[in-house]
Design an enzyme around this catalytic site. Structure first.
Site, mmCIF file in Angstrom:
data_model
loop_
_atom_site.group_PDB
_atom_site.id
_atom_site.type_symbol
_atom_site.label_atom_id
_atom_site.label_comp_id
_atom_site.label_asym_id
_atom_site.label_seq_id
_atom_site.Cartn_x
_atom_site.Cartn_y
_atom_site.Cartn_z
ATOM 1 N N ASP A 41 0.769 -1.157 0.115
ATOM 2 C CA ASP A 41 0.000 -0.051 -0.038
ATOM 3 C C ASP A 41 0.822 1.270 0.061
ATOM 4 O O ASP A 41 0.594 2.271 -0.643
ATOM 5 C CB ASP A 41 -0.906 -0.185 1.375
ATOM 6 C CG ASP A 41 -0.174 -0.294 2.525
ATOM 7 O OD1 ASP A 41 1.039 -0.373 2.484
ATOM 8 O OD2 ASP A 41 -0.979 -0.251 3.448
ATOM 9 N N PHE A 57 -0.543 11.605 7.280
ATOM 10 C CA PHE A 57 -0.961 10.077 7.731
ATOM 11 C C PHE A 57 -2.322 10.001 6.724
ATOM 12 O O PHE A 57 -3.107 10.931 7.092
ATOM 13 C CB PHE A 57 -1.085 9.878 9.162
ATOM 14 C CG PHE A 57 -1.432 8.435 9.540
ATOM 15 C CD1 PHE A 57 -0.353 7.506 9.763
ATOM 16 C CD2 PHE A 57 -2.563 7.830 9.519
ATOM 17 C CE1 PHE A 57 -0.542 6.312 10.126
ATOM 18 C CE2 PHE A 57 -2.806 6.643 9.652
ATOM 19 C CZ PHE A 57 -1.821 5.798 9.905
HETATM 20 P P1 IMP Z 1 7.193 1.376 6.687
HETATM 21 O O1 IMP Z 1 8.180 -0.021 7.203
HETATM 22 O O2 IMP Z 1 7.666 2.605 7.681
HETATM 23 O O3 IMP Z 1 7.680 1.683 5.223
HETATM 24 O O4 IMP Z 1 5.950 1.052 7.006
HETATM 25 C C1 IMP Z 1 5.027 0.399 5.934
HETATM 26 C C2 IMP Z 1 3.759 0.355 6.612
HETATM 27 O O5 IMP Z 1 3.409 1.353 7.572
HETATM 28 C C3 IMP Z 1 2.654 0.143 5.502
HETATM 29 O O6 IMP Z 1 2.592 -0.873 5.029
HETATM 30 C C4 IMP Z 1 1.365 0.896 6.080
HETATM 31 O O7 IMP Z 1 0.637 -0.432 6.854
HETATM 32 C C5 IMP Z 1 2.095 1.702 7.311
HETATM 33 N N1 IMP Z 1 1.743 3.103 7.112
HETATM 34 C C6 IMP Z 1 2.862 3.861 7.023
HETATM 35 N N2 IMP Z 1 2.421 5.197 6.587
HETATM 36 C C7 IMP Z 1 0.998 5.123 6.682
HETATM 37 C C8 IMP Z 1 -0.054 5.952 6.536
HETATM 38 O O8 IMP Z 1 0.207 7.314 6.244
HETATM 39 N N3 IMP Z 1 -1.431 5.380 6.698
HETATM 40 C C9 IMP Z 1 -1.500 4.216 6.997
HETATM 41 N N4 IMP Z 1 -0.575 3.166 7.395
HETATM 42 C C10 IMP Z 1 0.572 3.751 7.018
HETATM 43 MG MG MG Z 2 0.785 -2.452 5.388
#
Ligand code: IMP
Ligand code: MG
Length: 174
Positions: A96, A148
């Site tokens: 996503d 977010f």
């Molecule tokens: P990362 O490991 O920090 O890149 O996190 C990725 C995961 O964090 C995504 O697959 C989402 O599930 C969650 N995530 C990151 N940013 C958002 C946001 O703005 N809204 C909702 N979920 C988020």
């Molecule tokens: Mg995710």
């Protein structure tokens, strides 16, 4: 809790079709494995897979790097692993959003150990300003600012996933 529309349903659908066409052109033959990262990528996977002009295998992985809070725990945990072997396959991880990059950096390295022919990433959204670990993403729907967001699969504490558009969740109005 207030929601501000960021990307409309029409913009999402148009972009998903563009990415699907690009993927179809980039993988003219061979078996393509679409790996959907649950739960956030479920709608993106469903629309992307159906917009592609080729056959694809579909499997799911559940990973957690976020709790129910809005910031990353920095930890990656596999909640559900794949049912299929990736040996010799072209693998496309369908996610996503790329935020810090911790999840996809870890996951890409993990899936590469399973001897696929190739591993690429398709992410609907990307917040490049938040990157902590490098992520090489072949297909990105939209680059967004450090806000977010919820909707089209993305949640806040499991809410808002089934919105048709992507909205900014205003933290000040809880
Ligand atoms: P990362 O490991 O920090 O890149 O996190 C990725 C995961 O964090 C995504 O697959 C989402 O599930 C969650 N995530 C990151 N940013 C958002 C946001 O703005 N809204 C909702 N979920 C988020
Ligand atoms: Mg995710």
């Amino acid at each position: 809790m207030s929601l501000r529309p960021l990307i409309s349903e029409e913009q999402i659908q148009t972009r998903v079709r563009e990415i699907a066409a690009q993927i179809t052109a980039d993988y003219p033959d061979g078996t393509l494995y679409l790996i959907c990262i649950l739960k956030g990528a479920c709608f993106f996977l469903a629309d992307l897979a159906r917009a592609m002009g080729r056959d694809a295998f579909i499997d799911f992985m559940a990973i957690s790097s976020y709790g129910t809070e809005r910031k990353s725990s920095g930890e990656v945990k596999i909640i559900k692993d794949l049912d299929i072997s990736l040996e010799g396959a072209d693998v496309l991880i369908v996610e996503d959003i790329i935020d810090t990059g911790i999840t996809l950096n870890y996951l890409t390295a993990l899936l590469k150990t399973r001897k696929p022919r190739s591993v690429r990433i398709a992410a609907l959204l990307d917040k490049p300003s938040r990157r902590v670990r490098p992520v090489d993403s072949a297909y990105v729907g939209f680059q967004i600012p450090d806000e977010f967001v919820v909707g089209y699969g993305l949640d806040y504490a499991e809410k808002y996933r089934n919105l048709r558009e992507v909205c900014i969740l205003d933290p000040d109005s809880e």
